[in-house]
Design a protein around this motif. Structure first.
Motif, PDB file in Angstrom:
ATOM      1  N   ILE A 122       0.838  -1.204   0.000  1.00 19.57           N
ATOM      2  CA  ILE A 122       0.000   0.000   0.000  1.00 19.57           C
ATOM      3  C   ILE A 122       0.874   1.254   0.000  1.00 19.57           C
ATOM      4  O   ILE A 122       0.606   2.208  -0.745  1.00 19.57           O
ATOM      5  CB  ILE A 122      -1.003  -0.014   1.183  1.00 19.57           C
ATOM      6  N   LYS A 123       1.948   1.240   0.777  1.00 21.53           N
ATOM      7  CA  LYS A 123       2.844   2.413   0.796  1.00 21.53           C
ATOM      8  C   LYS A 123       3.467   2.643  -0.583  1.00 21.53           C
ATOM      9  O   LYS A 123       3.532   3.758  -1.082  1.00 21.53           O
ATOM     10  CB  LYS A 123       3.953   2.201   1.840  1.00 21.53           C
ATOM     11  N   PHE A 124       3.895   1.543  -1.196  1.00 23.65           N
ATOM     12  CA  PHE A 124       4.510   1.619  -2.527  1.00 23.65           C
ATOM     13  C   PHE A 124       3.500   2.163  -3.544  1.00 23.65           C
ATOM     14  O   PHE A 124       3.796   3.064  -4.330  1.00 23.65           O
ATOM     15  CB  PHE A 124       4.995   0.215  -2.930  1.00 23.65           C
ATOM     16  N   ARG A 125       2.256   1.606  -3.492  1.00 19.81           N
ATOM     17  CA  ARG A 125       1.262   2.059  -4.482  1.00 19.81           C
ATOM     18  C   ARG A 125       0.837   3.499  -4.225  1.00 19.81           C
ATOM     19  O   ARG A 125       0.644   4.269  -5.165  1.00 19.81           O
ATOM     20  CB  ARG A 125       0.047   1.125  -4.457  1.00 19.81           C
ATOM     21  N   ASP A 126       0.707   3.880  -2.950  1.00 24.35           N
ATOM     22  CA  ASP A 126       0.356   5.275  -2.634  1.00 24.35           C
ATOM     23  C   ASP A 126       1.360   6.215  -3.282  1.00 24.35           C
ATOM     24  O   ASP A 126       0.997   7.165  -3.966  1.00 24.35           O
ATOM     25  CB  ASP A 126       0.424   5.526  -1.115  1.00 24.35           C
ATOM     26  N   TYR A 127       2.654   5.911  -3.048  1.00 28.69           N
ATOM     27  CA  TYR A 127       3.691   6.809  -3.563  1.00 28.69           C
ATOM     28  C   TYR A 127       3.642   6.831  -5.092  1.00 28.69           C
ATOM     29  O   TYR A 127       3.603   7.896  -5.717  1.00 28.69           O
ATOM     30  CB  TYR A 127       5.082   6.372  -3.077  1.00 28.69           C
TER      31      TYR A 127
END
Ligand code: DC
Length: 220
Positions: free
Chosen positions: A171-176
């Protein structure tokens, strides 16, 4: 044609809310993330890597993607509704959706899907690129912790095996990635109604949408 456009990060509840609104207001529900997931699945099946940009673009033009009225997703006629939620697809879909030509093809397709219907459409760039003139524009948000918790629960229900850390990192990767795309990045604008669902029940979130939609309908 009426368009309810909802943008927001993964796990913010867009899918749940779009599904409820589609039934309440008799709208065709279009999950635009599913179109990018189909390109990701087709790329995996063709053994392409993320570096094979030209082949992925070609594939995104050639494949046939359909979403029916029950939200079943078809890739070249095959029901891939569950497979597009797999861990393998989820891991590569965000970089695939960053390829500008892939986005062009998907945006064209999404507009065609909405042609002649009243729709609720959810994604990352619906209020800004796909339907910037939509009557209703929302940005649905929730804290990172809450979104991770929701996704873990959803994965359990669907039998998808991902650890807490895997979900958090994804989720952090996709958010960024989703917020830093060259084209069609997820962003907040002054025209969107911003709703933070972190501490709200599903009914409470729906109510916030209804207030805007019906408030507006009453005025017209
Ligand atoms: O909503 P989702 O998690 O199924 O979307 C999968 C990916 O597709 C997401 O990481 C970003 C991308 N996406 C996009 O770039 N634009 C959209 N309108 C919808 C999804």
């Amino acid at each position: 044609m009426k368009v309810v456009a909802i943008d927001g990060p993964c796990g913010s509840g867009k899918g749940t809310i779009a599904s409820i609104l589609s039934k309440k207001y008799n709208l065709v529900n279009i999950d635009t993330g599913a179109t990018y997931r189909c390109v990701a699945l087709a790329s995996l099946r063709n053994h392409l890597s993320l570096n094979d940009t030209e082949e992925i673009i070609k594939l995104s033009k050639e494949i046939d993607i359909k979403i029916d009225l029950n939200n079943k997703v078809y890739l070249n006629g095959e029901d891939v509704t569950d497979e597009i939620r797999s861990k393998a697809v989820t891991e590569i879909v965000s970089p695939i959706s960053s390829i500008v030509e892939v986005r062009k093809n998907m945006v064209d397709l999404q507009r065609r899907m909405a042609n002649n219907y009243d729709v609720v459409m959810e994604g990352r760039d619906i209020t800004t690129v796909v339907f910037p003139d939509a009557q209703y524009k929302f940005y649905l948000d929730a804290s990172l912790e809450e979104r991770v918790a929701r996704r873990i629960k959803q994965n359990e229900e669907k039998g998808i095996d991902m650890s807490y850390d895997e979900v958090l990192e994804n989720i952090k990767f996709r958010d960024y990635n989703d917020m830093h795309k060259e084209v069609g990045s997820l962003k907040r604008t002054a025209e969107q109604v911003y709703i933070d669902s972190t501490n709200l029940s599903i009914d409470e979130v729906v109510l916030e949408f209804v207030k805007v939609i019906e408030g507006d309908l009453n005025e017209s």
